[in-house]
Design an enzyme around this catalytic site. Structure first.
Site, PDB file in Angstrom:
ATOM      1  N   GLY A 162       0.782  -1.231   0.000  1.00 44.64           N
ATOM      2  CA  GLY A 162       0.000   0.000   0.000  1.00 44.64           C
ATOM      3  C   GLY A 162       0.817   1.286   0.000  1.00 44.64           C
ATOM      4  CD  GLU A 267      -1.450  -9.922  -2.612  1.00 44.29           C
ATOM      5  OE1 GLU A 267      -2.404  -9.185  -2.310  1.00 44.29           O
ATOM      6  OE2 GLU A 267      -0.264  -9.577  -2.521  1.00 44.29           O
ATOM      7  CD  GLU A 279       0.956  -7.241  -5.307  1.00 42.34           C
ATOM      8  OE1 GLU A 279       1.762  -6.558  -5.940  1.00 42.34           O
ATOM      9  OE2 GLU A 279       0.702  -7.034  -4.114  1.00 42.34           O
ATOM     10  CG  ASP A 286       1.434  -9.318   4.711  1.00 42.34           C
ATOM     11  OD1 ASP A 286       0.778  -9.863   3.800  1.00 42.34           O
ATOM     12  OD2 ASP A 286       1.640  -8.093   4.769  1.00 42.34           O
TER      13      ASP A 286
HETATM   14  P1  AMP Z   1      -1.418  -4.551  -3.890  1.00 43.18           P
HETATM   15  O1  AMP Z   1      -0.271  -3.864  -3.195  1.00 43.18           O
HETATM   16  O2  AMP Z   1      -1.391  -4.417  -5.367  1.00 43.18           O
HETATM   17  O3  AMP Z   1      -1.594  -5.971  -3.416  1.00 43.18           O
HETATM   18  O4  AMP Z   1      -2.741  -3.794  -3.395  1.00 43.18           O
HETATM   19  C1  AMP Z   1      -3.104  -3.796  -2.027  1.00 43.18           C
HETATM   20  C2  AMP Z   1      -4.609  -3.932  -1.878  1.00 43.18           C
HETATM   21  O5  AMP Z   1      -5.286  -2.848  -2.514  1.00 43.18           O
HETATM   22  C3  AMP Z   1      -5.189  -5.179  -2.518  1.00 43.18           C
HETATM   23  O6  AMP Z   1      -5.043  -6.295  -1.675  1.00 43.18           O
HETATM   24  C4  AMP Z   1      -6.640  -4.765  -2.727  1.00 43.18           C
HETATM   25  O7  AMP Z   1      -7.386  -4.845  -1.529  1.00 43.18           O
HETATM   26  C5  AMP Z   1      -6.500  -3.295  -3.103  1.00 43.18           C
HETATM   27  N1  AMP Z   1      -6.423  -3.154  -4.577  1.00 43.18           N
HETATM   28  C6  AMP Z   1      -5.293  -3.178  -5.306  1.00 43.18           C
HETATM   29  N2  AMP Z   1      -5.551  -3.056  -6.624  1.00 43.18           N
HETATM   30  C7  AMP Z   1      -6.886  -2.944  -6.741  1.00 43.18           C
HETATM   31  C8  AMP Z   1      -7.776  -2.813  -7.851  1.00 43.18           C
HETATM   32  N3  AMP Z   1      -7.348  -2.717  -9.112  1.00 43.18           N
HETATM   33  N4  AMP Z   1      -9.107  -2.733  -7.575  1.00 43.18           N
HETATM   34  C9  AMP Z   1      -9.575  -2.800  -6.309  1.00 43.18           C
HETATM   35  N5  AMP Z   1      -8.780  -2.934  -5.224  1.00 43.18           N
HETATM   36  C10 AMP Z   1      -7.450  -3.008  -5.424  1.00 43.18           C
END
Ligand code: AMP
Length: 395
Positions: A162, A267, A279, A286
Site C-alpha cells: 500500500g 494474490e 500480483e 503476511d
Molecule cells: P497490492 O499492493 O497491489 O496488493 O494492493 C493492495 C490492496 O489494494 C489489494 O489487496 C486490494 O485490496 C486493493 N487493490 C489493489 N488493486 C486494486 C484494484 N485494481 N481494484 C480494487 N482494489 C485493489
C-alpha cells in the site's frame, strides 16, 4: 539428496536471509529446526529474525557493494530474500557466479517491479487482470487515468503493502493520487501503474509452493486490507469449485514462469466464477501467517523444505482458522506486552510477538493473534476477543 552439515563447522549449511522482519524470523526458526546455520541481514540492528539467527549483519540491502561484501564473506548455500527493497540486480549477478538465490534471482528481480509481472501475466500468459496503463510523467498519468476511467487505483510500480497507493474515486482526487505515488513508494517517485478499480466479491492469497516433488497449493486465504496493509486473514476462504480451479491454474502458470523452489503468495480478485490475477511475491506472505495455526506445515516450514529440495508429500489443513495483526499506532522506544495469560486462555489459540525494538513512523505491526475453530467466523471472532484482552503499553 538433501544433506545438512554441522553448524559452525566447515561443512555447515548456511542460509542468508535478506530481510529480518517477522516473516524472516519464522523462516529462520524453520531453517534452524532443519539444522542450518542462519545469517540474518537487515538495515537495522536487533531485527526480529536476527534475534533467532546465528549471526547478523546490518547493511543497506539496496547498496549493491555492501550486499556483495556480506555474501562473499559468509558464502551461503542459500540466499533467501524476504523483502523487496534489495539491490536485486546484484542478486542476478551473484546467481551468475554460482550462488543459489531463492527461488531464482530472476524471479526476485522481476516481481519487485509491478510492470514486469503485470505484463507477463496479462500479455504473455493471457490471464485476466484489471485494466491497466503505465505512466512515467504527470502528463502520461493524466492520459492513463482518462484511458482507464474513474474509479481507478494508482500504485508506484516499485512498491508494496500500500505504500504510495491510492484510489481515485472522483476527479478532485487525481492530483493527490499522483503526489502520493511520487512520495510514498519505495523508490521515491517514478513510474506508476493505473489500474481499473475492481469491484471484487473477495480477494484471496493462494499460497503456492514449488518443490522437488511438484507444485502444491494451500487452501485459499481470504484477507482484509486497510490502505493496502494486511489486518486480518482467514483460511479456508469459501470458493466455488470453478473459481478455485481457475485460481490454481493461474497460480501454477505464473509460478512456473518464475521458476525455482519456494513458496509464492499469489494474490487474486474473485467476482463470481471470474478470477483476476493481481500480483505475486516469491516469498512467504503476511496474510499467510494464519498457516502457523491452520496447517501441519506453515508457509514458513513449506518454504524451508522447498528451498532445501525436500518434496512436500501433503499439506494438511487442521481446520478453519484466522489471524489478526496487532498494529501499534504510536511511536515508542520500549513496549510492554500485557495480559498474555488472558490472551492465550482460550483453546486452539496462539500468538507471535515479533519483538521489534521500537515503533517509528507512528505505525508498526508488532504481533499477530491466531485462532482455530469450527468456522472461520468463529476463529475470527476469537482473535477479536484476544485483541480486546491484549494491551501494549508504550514508553
Ligand atoms: P497490492 O499492493 O497491489 O496488493 O494492493 C493492495 C490492496 O489494494 C489489494 O489487496 C486490494 O485490496 C486493493 N487493490 C489493489 N488493486 C486494486 C484494484 N485494481 N481494484 C480494487 N482494489 C485493489
Amino acid at each position: 539428496m538433501t544433506n545438512v552439515g554441522t553448524v559452525f563447522k566447515k561443512n555447515s549449511t548456511k542460509a542468508m536471509l535478506l530481510g529480518s522482519g517477522e516473516l524472516g524470523r519464522e523462516v529462520a526458526i524453520e531453517l534452524k529446526r532443519l539444522g542450518l546455520e542462519v545469517v540474518a541481514v537487515d538495515k537495522y540492528a536487533d531485527a526480529p529474525a536476527m534475534q533467532v539467527a546465528d549471526r547478523s549483519h546490518v547493511i543497506s540491502m539496496l547498496d549493491a557493494d555492501a550486499l556483495e561484501r556480506v555474501v562473499l564473506e559468509e558464502n551461503p548455500a542459500y540466499i533467501i530474500p524476504e523483502v523487496e527493497a534489495i539491490a536485486t540486480q546484484k542478486l542476478v549477478e551473484l546467481e551468475g557466479r554460482g550462488f543459489n538465490v531463492v527461488p531464482t534471482a530472476g524471479a526476485v528481480n522481476f516481481t519487485m517491479n509491478r510492470k514486469g509481472i503485470r505484463t507477463l501475466a496479462a500479455e504473455k500468459l493471457g490471464m485476466k487482470t484489471s485494466p491497466y496503463a503505465f505512466a512515467g510523467t504527470k502528463e502520461e498519468f493524466l492520459e492513463a487515468v482518462k484511458k482507464i476511467g474513474i474509479p481507478c487505483v494508482v500504485k508506484p510500480i516499485m512498491s508494496s503493502s500500500g505504500h504510495g497507493q491510492s484510489t481515485v474515486r472522483d476527479e478532485s482526487q487525481i492530483d493527490a493520487a499522483w503526489e502520493c505515488s511520487q512520495t510514498g513508494g519505495r523508490a521515491g517517485g517514478g513510474e506508476v501503474i493505473v489500474e481499473g478499480f475492481v469491484d471484487f466479491d473477495y480477494e484471496i492469497t493462494l499460497l503456492t509452493v514449488r518443490h522437488s516433488g511438484g507444485t502444491s497449493f494451500c487452501a485459499p486465504i481470504g484477507h482484509e486490507q486497510v490502505s493496502g496493509d494486511y489486518r486480518r486473514s482467514w483460511q479456508p476462504h469459501p470458493m466455488g469449485a470453478l473459481a478455485l480451479e481457475r485460481a490454481k491454474d493461474y497460480a501454477k502458470k505464473i509460478t512456473d514462469a518464475l521458476g525455482g523452489y519456494g513458496i509464492f503468495g499469489v494474490e487474486m480478485f474473485v467476482r463470481g466464477d471470474e478470477v483476476l490475477f493481481s500480483e505475486v511475491s516469491p516469498r512467504p506472505h503476511d496474510t499467510g501467517m494464519v498457516t502457523m495455526i491452520s496447517q501441519n506445515l506453515s508457509e514458513f516450514a513449506l518454504h524451508a523444505r522447498a528451498i532445501l529440495g525436500i518434496p512436500i508429500p501433503e499439506i494438511e489443513l487442521y481446520g478453519p482458522s484466522a489471524s489478526r495483526a496487532v498494529v501499534v499506532e504510536k511511536n515508542s522506544e520500549m513496549l510492554e506486552y500485557c495480559g498474555l495469560d488472558k490472551v492465550l486462555s482460550r483453546p486452539n489459540t496462539d500468538m507471535r510477538i515479533f519483538s521489534k525494538p521500537c515503533v517509528t513512523g507512528g505505525h508498526r505491526r508488532m504481533a499477530v493473534l491466531l485462532a482455530r475453530s469450527d468456522t472461520v467466523e468463529r476463529a475470527d471472532a476469537t482473535t477479536a476477543e484476544m485483541l480486546a484482552d491484549f494491551e501494549i503499553k508504550t514508553f
